[in-house]
Design an enzyme around this catalytic site. Structure first.
Site, mmCIF file in Angstrom:
data_model
loop_
_atom_site.group_PDB
_atom_site.id
_atom_site.type_symbol
_atom_site.label_atom_id
_atom_site.label_comp_id
_atom_site.label_asym_id
_atom_site.label_seq_id
_atom_site.Cartn_x
_atom_site.Cartn_y
_atom_site.Cartn_z
ATOM 1 N N ASP A 159 0.822 -1.207 0.000
ATOM 2 C CA ASP A 159 0.000 0.000 0.000
ATOM 3 C C ASP A 159 0.861 1.264 0.000
ATOM 4 O OD1 ASP A 159 0.905 -0.803 2.492
ATOM 5 O OD2 ASP A 159 -0.896 -0.190 3.578
ATOM 6 N N TYR A 160 1.881 1.286 0.835
ATOM 7 C CA TYR A 160 2.747 2.458 0.962
ATOM 8 C C TYR A 160 3.508 2.729 -0.335
ATOM 9 C CZ TYR A 160 6.768 5.246 2.465
ATOM 10 O OH TYR A 160 7.739 6.209 2.566
ATOM 11 N N THR A 161 4.166 1.707 -0.860
ATOM 12 C CA THR A 161 4.997 1.904 -2.043
ATOM 13 C C THR A 161 4.164 2.248 -3.270
ATOM 14 O OG1 THR A 161 6.573 0.328 -1.113
ATOM 15 C CG2 THR A 161 6.830 0.879 -3.429
ATOM 16 N N SER A 163 1.362 3.903 -3.245
ATOM 17 C CA SER A 163 0.927 5.301 -3.108
ATOM 18 C C SER A 163 2.062 6.260 -3.447
ATOM 19 C CB SER A 163 0.410 5.564 -1.690
ATOM 20 O OG SER A 163 1.471 5.631 -0.746
#
Length: 254
Positions: A159-161, A163
């Site tokens: 999710d982080y990467t 985004s």
């Protein structure tokens, strides 16, 4: 004269970690800074008190366009000058915890949504709130905080990467559209930083691996990434836009 004299800089997520380091560094270069926070009021107040009269703590959820516009208005009213510099650093509810991350098999879309709203929607809201003043001034600087995981997802924080990858697309589109108006948009991508609230869950073993595999043989600090952000905010970067500068001690070379 310092490189940011008379400039007002809004830094999202500036109550702690990298955001606080950017606020301190910008103030040291003569800027007036908005120490934005979402929930950490006491920490934001402490950062602002440390900086002094050049700092204004302002609460705003970067996902709320009205709140972000109110924050920019408050900054301009308080400092009596337009906001021509903005740094989008806010990170919504995320921990770099490799052992307890959501794997591809189990992650759900809601987790992607939270990070995408914080990264891309937050960047859009901040840019749109600052754009009128940047246009009036005939110049502006927008800096987004990315991650070297986009280039080298050694730990797959899906999710982080994802985004941050989308945020880089936002930055480059903004650079292309706004360049003719003297407004630049760039990204600074750190590696795992030692130490912030987000990286506090990272094990000593992981920090040790990074230290041993990075050319500089040490883990990058928030203050070192803040220095690179200052370059993009300063007049020295007037001919640089649409770029992603990776600041991680050489771990990722692009």
């Amino acid at each position: 004269m310092s490189s940011l004299d008379s400039q007002v800089v809004v830094i999202s997520g500036a109550s702690r970690g990298l955001g606080a380091a950017i606020a301190r560094a910008a103030a040291n270069e003569g800027a007036s800074v908005v120490v934005n926070y979402f929930q950490s009021e006491a920490k934001a107040d402490a950062v602002a008190k440390e900086i002094g009269e050049a700092a204004l703590p302002v609460q705003a959820d970067v996902r709320d366009a009205d709140a972000v516009r109110d924050m920019v208005d408050a900054a301009e009213n308080h400092f009596g000058a337009p906001v021509t510099r903005a740094v989008h650093n806010a990170l919504i509810d995320f921990q770099f915890d490799a052992e307890n991350r959501s794997t591809l098999e189990e992650i759900d879309w809601d987790e992607y949504q939270v990070q995408t709203e914080g990264a891309v929607q937050g960047a859009l809201n901040l840019m749109q709130a600052c754009l009128p003043s940047m246009r009036d001034a005939g110049a502006g600087r927008f800096v987004a905080i990315g991650s070297n995981l986009v280039q080298n997802p050694v730990v797959p924080y899906h999710d982080y990467t994802t985004s941050k990858s989308a945020l880089l697309g936002f930055v480059r589109n903004a650079a292309q559209e706004l360049g003719p108006e003297g407004i630049t948009a760039n990204m600074v991508s750190g590696g795992l930083l030692q130490t912030t609230d987000a990286s506090a869950a990272t094990s000593d073993e992981v920090f040790g691996i990074i230290e041993q595999t990075t050319p500089l043989r040490r883990v990058t600090t928030p203050e070192e990434v803040a220095d690179a952000v200052l370059f993009f905010l300063s007049p020295w970067a007037r001919a640089v836009t649409g770029q992603n500068l990776i600041v991680d001690g050489g771990l990722v070379m692009k």
